[in-house]
Design a protein around this motif. Sequence first.
Motif, PDB file in Angstrom:
ATOM      1  N   THR A  73     -12.756  -8.903  -8.506  1.00 21.26           N
ATOM      2  CA  THR A  73     -13.999  -9.261  -7.825  1.00 21.26           C
ATOM      3  C   THR A  73     -14.262  -8.347  -6.643  1.00 21.26           C
ATOM      4  N   ALA A  74     -15.445  -8.494  -6.065  1.00 23.11           N
ATOM      5  CA  ALA A  74     -15.795  -7.711  -4.874  1.00 23.11           C
ATOM      6  C   ALA A  74     -14.834  -8.012  -3.728  1.00 23.11           C
ATOM      7  N   ARG A  75     -14.346  -9.243  -3.661  1.00 26.61           N
ATOM      8  CA  ARG A  75     -13.410  -9.613  -2.585  1.00 26.61           C
ATOM      9  C   ARG A  75     -12.129  -8.777  -2.661  1.00 26.61           C
ATOM     10  N   ALA A  76     -11.642  -8.544  -3.887  1.00 30.07           N
ATOM     11  CA  ALA A  76     -10.442  -7.718  -4.037  1.00 30.07           C
ATOM     12  C   ALA A  76     -10.680  -6.312  -3.510  1.00 30.07           C
ATOM     13  N   TRP A  77     -11.883  -5.784  -3.725  1.00 29.31           N
ATOM     14  CA  TRP A  77     -12.174  -4.444  -3.226  1.00 29.31           C
ATOM     15  C   TRP A  77     -12.279  -4.430  -1.706  1.00 29.31           C
ATOM     16  N   ARG A  78     -12.741  -5.512  -1.106  1.00 29.75           N
ATOM     17  CA  ARG A  78     -12.749  -5.577   0.363  1.00 29.75           C
ATOM     18  C   ARG A  78     -11.322  -5.576   0.901  1.00 29.75           C
ATOM     19  N   LEU A  79     -10.435  -6.268   0.220  1.00 26.91           N
ATOM     20  CA  LEU A  79      -9.028  -6.275   0.627  1.00 26.91           C
ATOM     21  C   LEU A  79      -8.415  -4.884   0.482  1.00 26.91           C
ATOM     22  N   ARG A  80      -8.812  -4.161  -0.563  1.00 30.55           N
ATOM     23  CA  ARG A  80      -8.318  -2.791  -0.717  1.00 30.55           C
ATOM     24  C   ARG A  80      -8.782  -1.915   0.439  1.00 30.55           C
ATOM     25  N   GLY A  81      -9.989  -2.158   0.935  1.00 33.20           N
ATOM     26  CA  GLY A  81     -10.472  -1.406   2.078  1.00 33.20           C
ATOM     27  C   GLY A  81      -9.611  -1.630   3.307  1.00 33.20           C
ATOM     28  N   ALA A  82      -9.239  -2.893   3.546  1.00 35.37           N
ATOM     29  CA  ALA A  82      -8.366  -3.203   4.684  1.00 35.37           C
ATOM     30  C   ALA A  82      -6.990  -2.577   4.504  1.00 35.37           C
ATOM     31  N   GLN A  83      -6.460  -2.672   3.284  1.00 36.66           N
ATOM     32  CA  GLN A  83      -5.164  -2.059   2.999  1.00 36.66           C
ATOM     33  C   GLN A  83      -5.239  -0.536   3.142  1.00 36.66           C
ATOM     34  N   GLY A  84      -6.366   0.030   2.714  1.00 35.21           N
ATOM     35  CA  GLY A  84      -6.534   1.478   2.782  1.00 35.21           C
ATOM     36  C   GLY A  84      -6.494   2.006   4.193  1.00 35.21           C
ATOM     37  N   ALA A  85      -6.994   1.245   5.156  1.00 40.92           N
ATOM     38  CA  ALA A  85      -6.967   1.682   6.548  1.00 40.92           C
ATOM     39  C   ALA A  85      -5.525   1.863   7.017  1.00 40.92           C
ATOM     40  N   VAL A  86      -4.663   0.924   6.650  1.00 39.64           N
ATOM     41  CA  VAL A  86      -3.252   1.002   7.031  1.00 39.64           C
ATOM     42  C   VAL A  86      -2.573   2.163   6.310  1.00 39.64           C
ATOM     43  N   LEU A  87      -2.813   2.266   4.993  1.00 36.28           N
ATOM     44  CA  LEU A  87      -2.180   3.327   4.211  1.00 36.28           C
ATOM     45  C   LEU A  87      -2.609   4.708   4.683  1.00 36.28           C
ATOM     46  N   SER A  88      -3.899   4.852   5.029  1.00 34.12           N
ATOM     47  CA  SER A  88      -4.389   6.146   5.496  1.00 34.12           C
ATOM     48  C   SER A  88      -3.694   6.559   6.793  1.00 34.12           C
ATOM     49  N   ALA A  89      -3.514   5.613   7.700  1.00 30.10           N
ATOM     50  CA  ALA A  89      -2.835   5.913   8.962  1.00 30.10           C
ATOM     51  C   ALA A  89      -1.376   6.298   8.719  1.00 30.10           C
ATOM     52  N   LEU A  90      -0.710   5.561   7.825  1.00 25.95           N
ATOM     53  CA  LEU A  90       0.692   5.863   7.523  1.00 25.95           C
ATOM     54  C   LEU A  90       0.828   7.237   6.871  1.00 25.95           C
ATOM     55  N   ARG A  91      -0.080   7.541   5.948  1.00 24.93           N
ATOM     56  CA  ARG A  91      -0.006   8.852   5.274  1.00 24.93           C
ATOM     57  C   ARG A  91      -0.279   9.985   6.248  1.00 24.93           C
ATOM     58  N   LEU A  92      -1.196   9.761   7.183  1.00 27.30           N
ATOM     59  CA  LEU A  92      -1.494  10.790   8.183  1.00 27.30           C
ATOM     60  C   LEU A  92      -0.283  11.039   9.068  1.00 27.30           C
ATOM     61  N   LEU A  93       0.357   9.966   9.524  1.00 25.08           N
ATOM     62  CA  LEU A  93       1.547  10.121  10.363  1.00 25.08           C
ATOM     63  C   LEU A  93       2.669  10.806   9.595  1.00 25.08           C
ATOM     64  N   LYS A  94       2.869  10.397   8.352  1.00 27.53           N
ATOM     65  CA  LYS A  94       3.923  11.006   7.547  1.00 27.53           C
ATOM     66  C   LYS A  94       3.620  12.476   7.269  1.00 27.53           C
ATOM     67  N   GLY A  95       2.343  12.797   7.092  1.00 35.58           N
ATOM     68  CA  GLY A  95       1.955  14.155   6.779  1.00 35.58           C
ATOM     69  C   GLY A  95       2.316  15.150   7.858  1.00 35.58           C
ATOM     70  N   THR A  96       2.417  14.703   9.108  1.00 34.98           N
ATOM     71  CA  THR A  96       2.816  15.621  10.179  1.00 34.98           C
ATOM     72  C   THR A  96       4.240  16.124   9.973  1.00 34.98           C
ATOM     73  N   GLN A  97       5.031  15.376   9.199  1.00 31.83           N
ATOM     74  CA  GLN A  97       6.414  15.774   8.939  1.00 31.83           C
ATOM     75  C   GLN A  97       6.592  16.424   7.571  1.00 31.83           C
ATOM     76  N   THR A  98       5.819  15.972   6.575  1.00 30.26           N
ATOM     77  CA  THR A  98       6.051  16.439   5.206  1.00 30.26           C
ATOM     78  C   THR A  98       5.106  17.540   4.766  1.00 30.26           C
ATOM     79  N   PHE A  99       3.953  17.710   5.429  1.00 34.55           N
ATOM     80  CA  PHE A  99       2.979  18.701   4.974  1.00 34.55           C
ATOM     81  C   PHE A  99       3.393  20.072   5.491  1.00 34.55           C
ATOM     82  N   LYS A 100       4.421  20.622   4.858  1.00 33.88           N
ATOM     83  CA  LYS A 100       4.968  21.912   5.278  1.00 33.88           C
ATOM     84  C   LYS A 100       3.902  22.995   5.112  1.00 33.88           C
TER      85      LYS A 100
END
Length: 325
Positions: free
Chosen positions: A248-275
């Motif tokens: 449902t549309a509600r599940a996609w709204r939850l993915r948006g909230a989850q995506g905000a956290v995942l994007s921040a984590l990937r950005l922080l991790k990228g400072t170490q792994t993006f050689k």
Amino acid sequence: MQFGPHETEARDAALATLCERIRAVSTAPLNEPAQLLLEALLAKHPGAAALFYGSGASVARADDPASIIFDFYIIGESYDALYSSGAMKLANKLVPPNVFYFETPSPFGTLRAKYAVLSLDHFEKLVSEETFHSYFWARFAQPCRIHGGSTAMAARLETALAIAIATFCKRAAGLFDGPFTARELWLAGLGVSYKAELRAEDESRAAKLIESYGDWAASVTVPALTYAGIDLDIEGAVIRPKQTPPQTARAWRLRGAQGAVLSALRLLKGTQTFKGGIDYIAWKIQRHSGIDLEITDWERRHPMLGAPGAALRYYRLRAQTNRNA
């Protein structure tokens, strides 16, 4: 979910159709710059397979190859085969994927790529319904080429990509209360997946991608939904599910909230792994502004410590350029 004999037969036929379509995309020849990058990456990761996917493939056909970044995924048999570092293995498992910068000289100039790394088992899980967020299955529902790896690995990757298409189509179908066309489903599904990743693309981006993919959406949507276990009535281009898809549309709204956290984590991790990332940033700045930062060896060895100095140097050079303009 339990399937009867007729449903199982229909799903097997749908899976075969999807794999055949994926195989047709994979066998089409790459252009020479992409082929050169592919060979260099596979030489760097012997025994692995490479995926060349989505918008990277369509953009690469139109632009100067030395002016763009190609996108690849490297899929290995295991993380032990891909890394000697325990920290890199852990980072890839906890916040997938690890992303790296790669460049190689060529007759076309310096060719550049971003490539992400996953193990085969992890990739299969991430593109399936076991994974709630759309980051992987929406990305790999789009046309994707499989190169390298063993015959057995290629077969597993074909099935994984078919499952990604089915997962995407099933979860996008849950956005509709009634019938839809394949194009409408893909427009809606790509649109919400962009929002779930906090990407800035507007609605025209999805439309351009769908157009660049030719008959992809029209040819894979019905078998994907069939494989996902959704009974359909088909009237020309109109697809009418016989039962309401579960997402449902509600599940996609939850993915948006989850995506905000995942994007921040990937950005922080990228400072170490993006050689090589600091060189990539410097190249992007020179491409767009003409300013050459001339990254030092020390800044390459210590990108987090060197980034502030490089940024100050950029602002100083930009101010000087503006004064001389």
